[in-house]
Design a protein around this motif. Structure first.
Motif, PDB file in Angstrom:
ATOM      1  N   THR A 160       0.835  -1.199   0.000  1.00 19.19           N
ATOM      2  CA  THR A 160       0.000   0.000   0.000  1.00 19.19           C
ATOM      3  C   THR A 160       0.870   1.249   0.000  1.00 19.19           C
ATOM      4  O   THR A 160       0.620   2.208  -0.746  1.00 19.19           O
ATOM      5  CB  THR A 160      -0.917   0.014   1.232  1.00 19.19           C
ATOM      6  N   SER A 161       1.892   1.235   0.841  1.00 19.48           N
ATOM      7  CA  SER A 161       2.831   2.353   0.892  1.00 19.48           C
ATOM      8  C   SER A 161       3.508   2.564  -0.455  1.00 19.48           C
ATOM      9  O   SER A 161       3.640   3.692  -0.937  1.00 19.48           O
ATOM     10  CB  SER A 161       3.877   2.091   1.975  1.00 19.48           C
ATOM     11  N   ALA A 162       3.923   1.471  -1.101  1.00 14.84           N
ATOM     12  CA  ALA A 162       4.583   1.578  -2.406  1.00 14.84           C
ATOM     13  C   ALA A 162       3.650   2.172  -3.447  1.00 14.84           C
ATOM     14  O   ALA A 162       4.056   2.993  -4.276  1.00 14.84           O
ATOM     15  CB  ALA A 162       5.072   0.199  -2.852  1.00 14.84           C
ATOM     16  N   GLY A 163       2.383   1.762  -3.416  1.00 15.02           N
ATOM     17  CA  GLY A 163       1.424   2.320  -4.363  1.00 15.02           C
ATOM     18  C   GLY A 163       1.240   3.811  -4.187  1.00 15.02           C
ATOM     19  O   GLY A 163       1.140   4.560  -5.162  1.00 15.02           O
ATOM     20  N   LEU A 164       1.209   4.263  -2.926  1.00 15.21           N
ATOM     21  CA  LEU A 164       1.076   5.697  -2.665  1.00 15.21           C
ATOM     22  C   LEU A 164       2.350   6.440  -3.041  1.00 15.21           C
ATOM     23  O   LEU A 164       2.299   7.533  -3.622  1.00 15.21           O
ATOM     24  CB  LEU A 164       0.754   5.913  -1.184  1.00 15.21           C
ATOM     25  N   LEU A 165       3.511   5.868  -2.734  1.00 16.52           N
ATOM     26  CA  LEU A 165       4.774   6.510  -3.066  1.00 16.52           C
ATOM     27  C   LEU A 165       4.997   6.585  -4.572  1.00 16.52           C
ATOM     28  O   LEU A 165       5.743   7.443  -5.049  1.00 16.52           O
ATOM     29  CB  LEU A 165       5.934   5.753  -2.404  1.00 16.52           C
ATOM     30  N   PHE A 166       4.354   5.707  -5.305  1.00  9.86           N
ATOM     31  CA  PHE A 166       4.474   5.756  -6.760  1.00  9.86           C
ATOM     32  C   PHE A 166       3.983   7.094  -7.303  1.00  9.86           C
ATOM     33  O   PHE A 166       4.444   7.564  -8.350  1.00  9.86           O
ATOM     34  CB  PHE A 166       3.681   4.614  -7.393  1.00  9.86           C
ATOM     35  N   PHE A 167       3.052   7.716  -6.593  1.00 12.90           N
ATOM     36  CA  PHE A 167       2.561   9.044  -6.966  1.00 12.90           C
ATOM     37  C   PHE A 167       3.706  10.032  -7.133  1.00 12.90           C
ATOM     38  O   PHE A 167       3.701  10.874  -8.027  1.00 12.90           O
ATOM     39  CB  PHE A 167       1.592   9.541  -5.888  1.00 12.90           C
ATOM     40  N   ALA A 168       4.708   9.929  -6.244  1.00 12.47           N
ATOM     41  CA  ALA A 168       5.819  10.870  -6.289  1.00 12.47           C
ATOM     42  C   ALA A 168       6.764  10.600  -7.455  1.00 12.47           C
ATOM     43  O   ALA A 168       7.441  11.511  -7.933  1.00 12.47           O
ATOM     44  CB  ALA A 168       6.599  10.822  -4.969  1.00 12.47           C
ATOM     45  N   PHE A 169       6.824   9.341  -7.919  1.00 12.65           N
ATOM     46  CA  PHE A 169       7.726   9.015  -9.025  1.00 12.65           C
ATOM     47  C   PHE A 169       7.146   9.406 -10.384  1.00 12.65           C
ATOM     48  O   PHE A 169       7.895   9.678 -11.323  1.00 12.65           O
ATOM     49  CB  PHE A 169       8.029   7.517  -9.035  1.00 12.65           C
ATOM     50  N   VAL A 320      -2.651   6.236 -12.701  1.00  9.43           N
ATOM     51  CA  VAL A 320      -1.338   6.244 -13.345  1.00  9.43           C
ATOM     52  C   VAL A 320      -0.764   4.834 -13.430  1.00  9.43           C
ATOM     53  O   VAL A 320      -0.102   4.475 -14.416  1.00  9.43           O
ATOM     54  CB  VAL A 320      -0.382   7.192 -12.588  1.00  9.43           C
ATOM     55  N   LEU A 321      -1.005   4.000 -12.416  1.00  6.44           N
ATOM     56  CA  LEU A 321      -0.535   2.618 -12.469  1.00  6.44           C
ATOM     57  C   LEU A 321      -1.208   1.849 -13.599  1.00  6.44           C
ATOM     58  O   LEU A 321      -0.559   1.039 -14.283  1.00  6.44           O
ATOM     59  CB  LEU A 321      -0.782   1.926 -11.127  1.00  6.44           C
ATOM     60  N   LEU A 322      -2.489   2.072 -13.841  1.00  7.17           N
ATOM     61  CA  LEU A 322      -3.156   1.428 -14.982  1.00  7.17           C
ATOM     62  C   LEU A 322      -2.570   1.919 -16.302  1.00  7.17           C
ATOM     63  O   LEU A 322      -2.393   1.147 -17.249  1.00  7.17           O
ATOM     64  CB  LEU A 322      -4.661   1.700 -14.935  1.00  7.17           C
ATOM     65  N   LEU A 348       7.513  -7.831 -15.308  1.00 11.16           N
ATOM     66  CA  LEU A 348       7.588  -7.380 -13.919  1.00 11.16           C
ATOM     67  C   LEU A 348       6.870  -6.049 -13.744  1.00 11.16           C
ATOM     68  O   LEU A 348       6.175  -5.831 -12.739  1.00 11.16           O
ATOM     69  CB  LEU A 348       9.052  -7.252 -13.494  1.00 11.16           C
ATOM     70  N   GLY A 349       7.016  -5.163 -14.728  1.00 12.47           N
ATOM     71  CA  GLY A 349       6.335  -3.875 -14.649  1.00 12.47           C
ATOM     72  C   GLY A 349       4.825  -4.025 -14.680  1.00 12.47           C
ATOM     73  O   GLY A 349       4.108  -3.378 -13.897  1.00 12.47           O
ATOM     74  N   LEU A 350       4.320  -4.889 -15.562  1.00 12.22           N
ATOM     75  CA  LEU A 350       2.874  -5.102 -15.667  1.00 12.22           C
ATOM     76  C   LEU A 350       2.312  -5.693 -14.382  1.00 12.22           C
ATOM     77  O   LEU A 350       1.325  -5.189 -13.825  1.00 12.22           O
ATOM     78  CB  LEU A 350       2.574  -6.022 -16.852  1.00 12.22           C
ATOM     79  N   VAL A 351       2.960  -6.747 -13.898  1.00  6.14           N
ATOM     80  CA  VAL A 351       2.501  -7.388 -12.657  1.00  6.14           C
ATOM     81  C   VAL A 351       2.614  -6.421 -11.487  1.00  6.14           C
ATOM     82  O   VAL A 351       1.719  -6.325 -10.642  1.00  6.14           O
ATOM     83  CB  VAL A 351       3.301  -8.676 -12.385  1.00  6.14           C
ATOM     84  N   GLY A 352       3.725  -5.675 -11.439  1.00  4.18           N
ATOM     85  CA  GLY A 352       3.921  -4.719 -10.360  1.00  4.18           C
ATOM     86  C   GLY A 352       2.869  -3.629 -10.349  1.00  4.18           C
ATOM     87  O   GLY A 352       2.334  -3.274  -9.288  1.00  4.18           O
ATOM     88  N   CYS A 353       2.559  -3.078 -11.525  1.00  5.92           N
ATOM     89  CA  CYS A 353       1.543  -2.022 -11.606  1.00  5.92           C
ATOM     90  C   CYS A 353       0.187  -2.509 -11.122  1.00  5.92           C
ATOM     91  O   CYS A 353      -0.481  -1.838 -10.320  1.00  5.92           O
ATOM     92  CB  CYS A 353       1.433  -1.515 -13.046  1.00  5.92           C
TER      93      CYS A 353
END
Length: 392
Positions: A160-169, A320-322, A348-353
């Motif tokens: 969950t934290s990683a998904g939220l932090l992705f906003f910053a990237f 953005v992840l979609l 890995l990117g698809l599964v990770g997103c």
């Protein structure tokens, strides 16, 4: 990438992961690296305005291009709202929402008269922000470590934290969406994206560790302006005021640039009949797409008035992840002659997103799914007859 996110995302992320915050940052960075690699390869092959809206249409079909474009508009509109709220929070916490709406109106008015953020302004903002963040890191790490507090978050909240932090990237796609304006895109884009990502990761690692060191997980989880709180915790009230000013400048600069990008993607989708045709209208005198800009401004203002920073960041990350999931799926179709990345990268990117998207707070997942379904219904009603070409 070095904009509003670094000033606000640490609180919601710490609430989810607590002391495991930096692990969440690493996971977000790995997914972002896969996305960046896939995006860079696609952009080098198809250096056209539109980014994954173009790649999905070309490599996967019209529906996937529409889904990418719709997710981009939804996610980045939410990003605009988060930036506006961050601006208001750093300027005056007691009037954050009102100031956020004022910022949205001002940026929309500027875009209506054809005012855009220039390259020199963008470079100046990044230089000032990096200097301010370096100062904050030095001040924070030279001070005492935060005393232990009540437990907050756990290892189970890392995703969950990683998904939220992705906003910053999110932001490296800007290089790809401006592919038509880049000299020697096959070489420049493939170098620029990973370099930008590496610099950003280094900056975020330093700031994330500084926030944990100075505030501790519990206080950080409650903070709506963590960078300012780090400075104030070390007894430097004057520097806190300067930090707030830098944050405000960064947010307004990012808001102006991002609002312009969202409105242009809206125009491209409207021209291809994925959105109402009126949104593609360009004013002859100013050359600006006022209908699209006005629609984006209204959507951002509504988000500011109806929600808070945490849920908005979650909705932004979901969209953005979609968007990047479609980018990775598109990159998976590249051949060796087309410069495909190592096969494991887009997988890995698809599964990770997709994993991070469904790991976001439940409210963000529900809201994001509902908004995306609206886009799917819109495509079923109007998109089947839309042209399958690239964005205009």
């Amino acid at each position: 990438m070095v904009g509003a996110g670094v000033f606000t995302v640490w609180g919601p992320a710490a609430a989810a992961a607590g002391p495991w915050l930096m692990v969440g940052l690493l996971v977000a960075a790995v997914v972002a690296w896969c996305n960046a690699t896939s995006t860079a390869r696609l952009a080098a092959l198809m250096p056209e305005a539109g980014g994954t809206y173009v790649y999905g249409t070309r490599r996967l079909g019209a529906f996937w291009g529409h889904l990418a474009g719709w997710s981009f508009v939804v996610g980045k509109t939410a990003s605009c709202a988060a930036m506006a709220l961050t601006f208001g929070t750093y300027v005056s916490p007691a009037h954050a929402r009102s100031l956020a709406v004022v910022a949205v109106v001002a940026v929309t008015a500027l875009s209506w008269v054809g005012v855009q953020r220039t390259a020199w302004f963008g470079r100046a903002v990044v230089a000032v922000v990096l200097a301010a963040l370096a100062t904050v890191a030095v001040v924070g790490l030279s001070g005492p470590r935060a005393a232990g507090g009540p437990a907050v978050g756990d290892g189970g909240g890392v995703l969950t934290s990683a998904g939220l932090l992705f906003f910053a990237f999110a932001g490296y796609a800007r290089i790809a969406t401006l592919g038509e304006e880049v000299r020697d895109p096959a070489r420049t884009i493939r170098r620029a994206v990973p370099i930008a990502l590496a610099v950003t990761l280094g900056t975020y690692t330093a700031i994330g560790f500084t926030c944990l060191w100075t505030l501790g997980p519990a206080r950080l989880a409650r903070s709506t302006a963590p960078i300012r709180d780090v400075v104030e915790s070390n007894g430097l009230g004057g520097l806190a005021g300067a930090t707030s000013a830098v944050a405000a400048i960064a947010c307004v600069g990012s808001l102006l640039a991002l609002a312009l990008g969202v409105s242009r993607t809206t125009v491209a989708m409207a021209r291809d009949r994925h959105l109402p045709a009126r949104l593609a209208r360009i004013e002859p005198r100013s050359g600006s797409p006022r209908w699209a800009e006005g629609a984006v401004g209204l959507a951002v203002a509504a988000a500011v008035l109806l929600s808070d920073t945490g849920p908005i960041i979650g909705l932004s990350s979901f969209g953005v992840l979609l968007y990047y999931a479609v980018a990775n799926a598109s990159a998976r179709t590249l051949t060796r002659d087309e410069g495909r990345p190592p096969r494991v990268v887009p997988i890995l990117g698809l599964v990770g997103c997709l994993t991070l998207a469904v790991s976001l707070p439940l409210g963000s997942v529900i809201a994001g799914t509902a908004v995306v379904l609206v886009g799917v219904v819109a495509w079923l009603l109007t998109g089947r007859s839309a042209p399958a070409g690239p964005a205009s």
